[in-house]
Design a protein around this motif. Structure first.
Motif, mmCIF file in Angstrom:
data_model
loop_
_atom_site.group_PDB
_atom_site.id
_atom_site.type_symbol
_atom_site.label_atom_id
_atom_site.label_comp_id
_atom_site.label_asym_id
_atom_site.label_seq_id
_atom_site.Cartn_x
_atom_site.Cartn_y
_atom_site.Cartn_z
ATOM 1 N N MET A 120 -42.633 88.960 72.269
ATOM 2 C CA MET A 120 -42.720 88.463 70.535
ATOM 3 C C MET A 120 -41.890 87.193 70.048
ATOM 4 N N THR A 121 -41.413 86.991 71.376
ATOM 5 C CA THR A 121 -40.484 85.255 71.230
ATOM 6 C C THR A 121 -41.331 84.214 71.407
ATOM 7 N N VAL A 174 -52.145 104.224 76.767
ATOM 8 C CA VAL A 174 -51.495 103.037 77.618
ATOM 9 C C VAL A 174 -50.531 103.707 78.359
ATOM 10 N N SER A 175 -50.143 102.962 79.549
ATOM 11 C CA SER A 175 -49.772 103.090 80.652
ATOM 12 C C SER A 175 -48.567 102.144 80.117
ATOM 13 N N ALA A 176 -47.243 101.966 81.126
ATOM 14 C CA ALA A 176 -45.884 100.762 81.404
ATOM 15 C C ALA A 176 -46.602 99.664 81.162
ATOM 16 N N ASP A 177 -48.279 99.339 82.178
ATOM 17 C CA ASP A 177 -48.318 98.679 82.706
ATOM 18 C C ASP A 177 -49.068 97.954 81.230
ATOM 19 N N THR A 178 -49.571 98.800 80.042
ATOM 20 C CA THR A 178 -50.418 97.706 79.114
ATOM 21 C C THR A 178 -49.793 98.199 78.198
ATOM 22 N N ALA A 179 -48.495 98.594 77.759
ATOM 23 C CA ALA A 179 -48.265 98.484 76.468
ATOM 24 C C ALA A 179 -47.847 97.764 75.568
ATOM 25 N N VAL A 180 -47.427 97.274 76.101
ATOM 26 C CA VAL A 180 -46.916 95.310 75.869
ATOM 27 C C VAL A 180 -47.340 94.870 74.740
ATOM 28 N N ASP A 181 -48.964 94.937 76.391
ATOM 29 C CA ASP A 181 -50.105 94.054 75.841
ATOM 30 C C ASP A 181 -51.200 95.108 74.542
ATOM 31 N N THR A 182 -50.761 95.759 74.323
ATOM 32 C CA THR A 182 -51.787 96.817 73.721
ATOM 33 C C THR A 182 -50.948 96.790 72.265
ATOM 34 N N MET A 183 -49.479 96.576 71.575
ATOM 35 C CA MET A 183 -49.029 96.639 70.617
ATOM 36 C C MET A 183 -49.421 95.238 69.866
ATOM 37 N N LEU A 184 -49.293 94.121 70.797
ATOM 38 C CA LEU A 184 -49.036 93.182 70.469
ATOM 39 C C LEU A 184 -50.760 92.407 70.241
ATOM 40 N N ALA A 185 -51.670 93.409 70.610
ATOM 41 C CA ALA A 185 -52.840 93.423 70.233
ATOM 42 C C ALA A 185 -53.251 93.707 68.958
ATOM 43 N N LEU A 186 -52.249 95.191 69.027
ATOM 44 C CA LEU A 186 -52.077 96.245 67.007
ATOM 45 C C LEU A 186 -51.218 94.753 66.233
ATOM 46 N N ALA A 187 -50.944 94.269 66.846
ATOM 47 C CA ALA A 187 -49.919 93.485 65.880
ATOM 48 C C ALA A 187 -51.255 92.435 65.247
ATOM 49 N N ASN A 188 -51.944 91.857 66.209
ATOM 50 C CA ASN A 188 -52.565 90.182 66.443
ATOM 51 C C ASN A 188 -53.505 91.001 65.355
ATOM 52 N N TRP A 189 -54.161 92.452 65.293
ATOM 53 C CA TRP A 189 -55.179 92.403 64.382
ATOM 54 C C TRP A 189 -54.573 93.160 62.566
#
Length: 387
Positions: A120-121, A174-189
């Motif tokens: 996020m930073t 999600v998994s522990a490996d995909t969680a952050v990317d998915t959260m960022l994808a939702l934020a971008n949406w």
């Protein structure tokens, strides 16, 4: 009454805010945790540069109040030496993450929070409104349901990890490996689908206006909605202790720091790591049935420039008279900073007294108007009257 000024942002350390009792400097402890050294030094700095009161917020932040303007620069320098200051005000604002204080060293929750903060930073992170936030709530049951957040990482109904938009009963697996990317994808949406208007915007409002989530965020059901009610006492990681109105005197913080590391919770409590017995210290809220756990009050006048009236003395006097299990929110103005959501009972200060609102927010239509603090203190039974 003039409408309260809604700034659309909260104070930070690199962006302090002037209030009625001086400057407010807010800290976002990394991973919501203070080492004994950090906590002890914060207590020292609160006395040296402020009024000696440390506030705990609903976003698991720490507020140093009454800071003198001439000391802000030196205060920030000292806090930076403790590892508590971000590189820039922009980075500080983006790192709006609350994680469950019940994490363990084995469950990976802290690692997820650190990875999300780093993402996020980064320079290519989505540009989100200042109050847009994330909740990492991956324990067996969600405990942050009542905490303001826009994107949530938690366990779904089947026990697997899901990422979901706040206010929606389903999310993406999600998994522990995909969680952050998915959260960022939702934020971008959220950004790309028009969730921001005039630098402001929240996920729940965006969904309520009809925004349609990508299909992936409807594939797994969340757990049944319920509000977690934390109580003081032993927990797996240590002991939870509370404070009236979430205010920790500097001397108390220093004493607690001698017992171990402290986790800052979003319930205006601290979790003392590694201890098994509740400390017997004057000023701590340690009883699960203490009525002070069911009253919420902002700083009020004169500490806040926008508050119409003092709040905390009234809240304290009414606490013993609350109906069973009811929560009372006493707000110095219609902004309702201390409790943004609805409460069973709300008293909102106005120029001519307090408005009484049932099952609403500080801005909602009142049942009674113009109640003075003296009348309320002398007639607390009004809180038990039927609507």
């Amino acid at each position: 009454m003039a409408e309260p000024v809604i700034k659309g942002w909260c104070p930070g350390a690199l962006r302090p805010m002037l209030s009625g009792d001086g400057w407010v400097v807010r800290l976002r402890p990394p991973e919501g945790r203070l080492s004994p050294q950090q906590a002890s030094e914060i207590a020292r700095l609160a006395l040296e540069f402020g009024n000696g009161v440390i506030g705990l917020s609903v976003r698991a932040n720490i507020h140093l109040r009454g800071v003198i303007e001439q000391g802000i620069g030196q205060l920030i320098e000292r806090l930076d030496g403790l590892g508590l200051i971000d590189e820039t005000p922009d980075a500080e604002e983006r790192r709006n993450i609350v994680l469950t204080p019940f994490w363990s060293s084995e469950d990976g929750i802290v690692r997820l929070a650190s990875a999300l903060a780093a993402s996020m930073t980064a320079s290519d992170a989505p540009r989100l409104p200042a109050k847009f936030g994330f909740a990492i709530d991956c324990g067996p049951i969600p405990v942050l349901s009542g905490v303001p957040a826009d994107i949530r990482l938690e366990r779904g109904a089947d026990g697997g990890l899901i990422c979901r938009a706040s206010g929606v009963a389903s999310g993406a697996r999600v998994s522990a490996d995909t969680a952050v990317d998915t959260m960022l994808a939702l934020a971008n949406w959220f950004v790309q689908s028009g969730g921001i208007t005039g630098h402001r915007g929240r996920m729940t409002s965006h969904i309520a206006r009809g925004a349609v989530l990508p299909e992936i965020f409807t594939e797994a059901m969340a757990q049944s909605a319920s509000t977690f009610s934390p109580k003081p006492g032993p927990v797996a990681a240590g002991v939870l202790v509370g404070f009236e109105f979430g205010q920790v005197p500097a001397d108390m913080l220093r004493t607690l720091s001698d017992m171990g590391a402290l986790r800052v919770t979003p319930w205006r409590m601290l979790l003392i790591e590694g201890v098994s017995a509740t400390p017997d210290l004057p000023g701590l809220v340690t009883r699960a049935n203490d009525p002070m756990l069911r009253v919420i009050a902002c700083t009020g006048a004169p500490g806040c420039l926008q508050a119409e009236r003092p709040t905390r003395a009234l809240a304290r006097s009414l606490a013993p008279h609350l109906p069973d299990d009811a929560v009372l929110h006493v707000s110095g103005c219609a902004k309702g900073c201390a409790h943004a959501g609805p409460a069973p009972l709300t008293l909102t200060a106005q120029a001519n007294g307090f408005d009484l609102i049932r099952h609403g927010t500080a801005r909602d239509r009142p049942q009674r108007r113009g109640l003075t603090a003296e009348f309320l203190a002398a007639n607390p039974a009004i809180l038990r009257e039927a609507p």
